[in-house]
Design an enzyme around this catalytic site. Sequence first.
Site, mmCIF file in Angstrom:
data_model
loop_
_atom_site.group_PDB
_atom_site.id
_atom_site.type_symbol
_atom_site.label_atom_id
_atom_site.label_comp_id
_atom_site.label_asym_id
_atom_site.label_seq_id
_atom_site.Cartn_x
_atom_site.Cartn_y
_atom_site.Cartn_z
ATOM 1 N N GLU A 77 0.783 -1.354 0.068
ATOM 2 C CA GLU A 77 0.142 0.166 0.084
ATOM 3 C C GLU A 77 0.934 1.325 0.046
ATOM 4 O OE1 GLU A 77 -2.765 -0.229 -0.855
ATOM 5 O OE2 GLU A 77 -4.074 -1.946 0.286
ATOM 6 N N HIS A 96 -2.690 2.136 8.724
ATOM 7 C CA HIS A 96 -3.818 1.696 7.808
ATOM 8 C C HIS A 96 -3.908 0.327 8.496
ATOM 9 C CE1 HIS A 96 -6.007 -0.452 4.944
ATOM 10 N NE2 HIS A 96 -5.052 -1.426 4.642
ATOM 11 N N HIS A 98 -7.050 -3.062 9.195
ATOM 12 C CA HIS A 98 -8.309 -3.740 8.969
ATOM 13 C C HIS A 98 -9.248 -4.208 10.333
ATOM 14 C CE1 HIS A 98 -6.319 -5.679 4.799
ATOM 15 N NE2 HIS A 98 -6.379 -4.224 5.013
ATOM 16 N N TYR A 117 -20.245 12.819 19.276
ATOM 17 C CA TYR A 117 -19.208 13.758 19.279
ATOM 18 C C TYR A 117 -17.453 13.661 19.201
ATOM 19 C CZ TYR A 117 -17.274 13.870 23.942
ATOM 20 O OH TYR A 117 -16.377 13.585 25.043
ATOM 21 N N HIS A 159 -12.361 -3.163 2.395
ATOM 22 C CA HIS A 159 -11.039 -3.003 2.747
ATOM 23 C C HIS A 159 -10.635 -3.022 4.320
ATOM 24 C CE1 HIS A 159 -6.802 -2.139 1.054
ATOM 25 N NE2 HIS A 159 -6.860 -2.496 2.169
ATOM 26 N N TYR A 212 -8.655 22.259 23.897
ATOM 27 C CA TYR A 212 -8.247 21.107 24.856
ATOM 28 C C TYR A 212 -6.952 20.005 24.593
ATOM 29 C CZ TYR A 212 -10.511 17.650 28.239
ATOM 30 O OH TYR A 212 -11.004 16.941 29.123
HETATM 31 P P1 13P Z 1 1.272 -5.177 3.506
HETATM 32 O O1 13P Z 1 1.800 -5.380 1.894
HETATM 33 O O2 13P Z 1 1.899 -4.006 3.995
HETATM 34 O O3 13P Z 1 1.746 -6.400 4.104
HETATM 35 O O4 13P Z 1 -0.145 -5.183 3.686
HETATM 36 C C1 13P Z 1 -1.286 -5.786 2.955
HETATM 37 C C2 13P Z 1 -2.579 -4.579 2.958
HETATM 38 O O5 13P Z 1 -2.716 -4.641 3.964
HETATM 39 C C3 13P Z 1 -3.234 -4.583 1.754
HETATM 40 O O6 13P Z 1 -4.130 -3.733 2.094
#
Ligand code: 13P
Length: 217
Positions: A77, A96, A98, A117, A159, A212
């Site tokens: 990514e 990032h 999941h 909020y 995703h 804050y």
């Molecule tokens: P990596 O390529 O960072 O291991 O992650 C795969 C991934 O999260 C695809 O969204």
Amino acid sequence: MSMTADELEKRQAIIDACRRMNALGINQGTSGNISLRHDDGLLITPTSVPYDAMTPDQIVFMAMDGSHASGQKPSSEWRFHRDILKSRDDVDAVVHAHPTYSTILAIMGMDIPPVHYMIAAAGGDSIRCAPYATFGSAELSEHAVRALEGRLACLLDHHGMIAVGRTLDKAMWLAVEVETLARQYHGCLQIGKPPLLTSAEIERVRQRMAGYGMSEG
Ligand code: 13P
């Protein structure tokens, strides 16, 4: 590999944050990835390396043109990490993952509306869900950058989610907060259609949070 103490510290901070994602339960296997602005490029996690086995030298330094030392394997990514850091000078860290509830809503293509909020911590009165595109693609990156306009977090259809911030700690904090909001919204939907806060109220909260020292990057 020779590097400054500052760079080594950043590489270790990325690994520590990856392990924290697992401890916090916001990550599934090795599917999360993290980047941090460094010099005129970024430091980013390697692809498909289990966090327990990740070492500082495996973290990839990437220039803003996407180039990196041969033999190194950046996260699949890397495009959206690079494009977010390139287009947002208010952002120095990208997380990032999941996480389950964020991903449930993303599968359903749903934005998170102002059910609580705390959504103001993500920069506005919603957390948008970016349209689906194949992982690692330039198209996914375009969708993510657009969904993040004026925001510090977004969902990715079918995703997962992205949280960004001025520091890695702030981006990590927000990633956990987004998953909490997703869980709360999912819970409300079991009962019915949740009443929402107004945009004016979220704006008021945003200003109060800034005073804050709580939100914004
Ligand atoms: P990596 O390529 O960072 O291991 O992650 C795969 C991934 O999260 C695809 O969204």
